[in-house]
Design a protein around this motif. Structure first.
Motif, PDB file in Angstrom:
ATOM      1  N   UNK A 192       2.355  -2.005  -7.272  1.00  0.00           N
ATOM      2  CA  UNK A 192       1.110  -2.117  -8.249  1.00  0.00           C
ATOM      3  C   UNK A 192      -0.171  -2.292  -7.869  1.00  0.00           C
ATOM      4  N   UNK A 193       0.095  -2.387  -6.566  1.00  0.00           N
ATOM      5  CA  UNK A 193      -1.502  -2.512  -6.192  1.00  0.00           C
ATOM      6  C   UNK A 193      -2.356  -3.439  -5.964  1.00  0.00           C
ATOM      7  N   UNK A 194      -1.942  -3.955  -7.079  1.00  0.00           N
ATOM      8  CA  UNK A 194      -2.463  -5.822  -7.586  1.00  0.00           C
ATOM      9  C   UNK A 194      -2.481  -7.001  -6.627  1.00  0.00           C
ATOM     10  N   UNK A 195      -1.435  -6.726  -5.432  1.00  0.00           N
ATOM     11  CA  UNK A 195      -1.844  -7.881  -4.250  1.00  0.00           C
ATOM     12  C   UNK A 195      -3.267  -7.492  -3.229  1.00  0.00           C
ATOM     13  N   UNK A 196      -2.639  -6.763  -2.829  1.00  0.00           N
ATOM     14  CA  UNK A 196      -4.284  -6.377  -1.337  1.00  0.00           C
ATOM     15  C   UNK A 196      -4.935  -6.567  -2.205  1.00  0.00           C
ATOM     16  N   UNK A 197      -6.178  -6.563  -2.807  1.00  0.00           N
ATOM     17  CA  UNK A 197      -7.683  -7.560  -2.688  1.00  0.00           C
ATOM     18  C   UNK A 197      -7.497  -8.692  -2.630  1.00  0.00           C
ATOM     19  N   UNK A 198      -6.294  -9.258  -3.814  1.00  0.00           N
ATOM     20  CA  UNK A 198      -6.633 -10.736  -3.466  1.00  0.00           C
ATOM     21  C   UNK A 198      -5.680 -11.531  -2.057  1.00  0.00           C
ATOM     22  N   UNK A 226       3.616  -1.338   0.491  1.00  0.00           N
ATOM     23  CA  UNK A 226       2.726  -2.212   0.667  1.00  0.00           C
ATOM     24  C   UNK A 226       3.782  -2.760   1.951  1.00  0.00           C
ATOM     25  N   UNK A 227       3.116  -3.196   2.677  1.00  0.00           N
ATOM     26  CA  UNK A 227       3.046  -4.405   3.831  1.00  0.00           C
ATOM     27  C   UNK A 227       2.698  -5.227   4.347  1.00  0.00           C
ATOM     28  N   UNK A 228       2.728  -5.995   4.416  1.00  0.00           N
ATOM     29  CA  UNK A 228       2.031  -7.182   5.334  1.00  0.00           C
ATOM     30  C   UNK A 228       2.569  -7.580   6.563  1.00  0.00           C
ATOM     31  N   UNK A 229       1.213  -7.753   7.380  1.00  0.00           N
ATOM     32  CA  UNK A 229       0.979  -7.951   8.773  1.00  0.00           C
ATOM     33  C   UNK A 229       1.289  -9.446   9.060  1.00  0.00           C
ATOM     34  N   UNK A 230       2.578  -9.603  10.446  1.00  0.00           N
ATOM     35  CA  UNK A 230       2.829 -11.092   9.672  1.00  0.00           C
ATOM     36  C   UNK A 230       1.660 -11.848  10.877  1.00  0.00           C
ATOM     37  N   UNK A 231       0.611 -11.270  12.126  1.00  0.00           N
ATOM     38  CA  UNK A 231       0.001 -11.753  11.921  1.00  0.00           C
ATOM     39  C   UNK A 231      -1.765 -11.946  11.814  1.00  0.00           C
ATOM     40  N   UNK A 232      -1.212 -11.489  10.644  1.00  0.00           N
ATOM     41  CA  UNK A 232      -2.629 -11.956   9.613  1.00  0.00           C
ATOM     42  C   UNK A 232      -2.299 -13.130   8.615  1.00  0.00           C
TER      43      UNK A 232
END
Ligand code: SF4
Ligand code: SF4
Length: 82
Positions: A11-17, A30-36
């Motif tokens: 849905x794209x809403x998390x990325x800019x947050x 979407x994925x999350x970089x665990x190092x960031x």
């Protein structure tokens, strides 16, 4: 760090947050970089992506279970690198 499961509906809403720019579009979802991902420690009281995700598909990454202190250290490392 948190992770995004395959329940993600893109849905794209998390990325800019994300204050750490840890969220990115992967091959299918979407994925999350665990190092960031600091689980928003250093920025907010609650993980912003979890707050906003409409399908609740962002649990703790079992491969990256971290204490609050470890998350703080990551926040400080990331801040120093900016
Ligand atoms: Fe970004 Fe915070 Fe979500 Fe981690 S918990 S991916 S830092 S918004
Ligand atoms: Fe996927 Fe949830 Fe992010 Fe939407 S908010 S893109 S459903 S992880």
């Amino acid at each position: 760090a948190l992770m995004i499961t395959d329940e993600c509906i893109n849905c794209d809403v998390c990325e800019p947050e994300c204050p750490n720019d840890a969220i990115y579009m992967g091959e299918e979802i979407y994925e999350i970089d665990p190092h960031k991902c600091t689980e928003c420690v250093g920025h907010f009281d609650e993980p912003q992506c979890v707050q906003i995700c409409p399908v609740a598909c962002i649990p703790t990454n079992p491969q990256h279970v971290e204490s609050r202190e470890t998350l703080w250290q990551k926040f400080e490392r990331l801040s120093a690198a900016r």
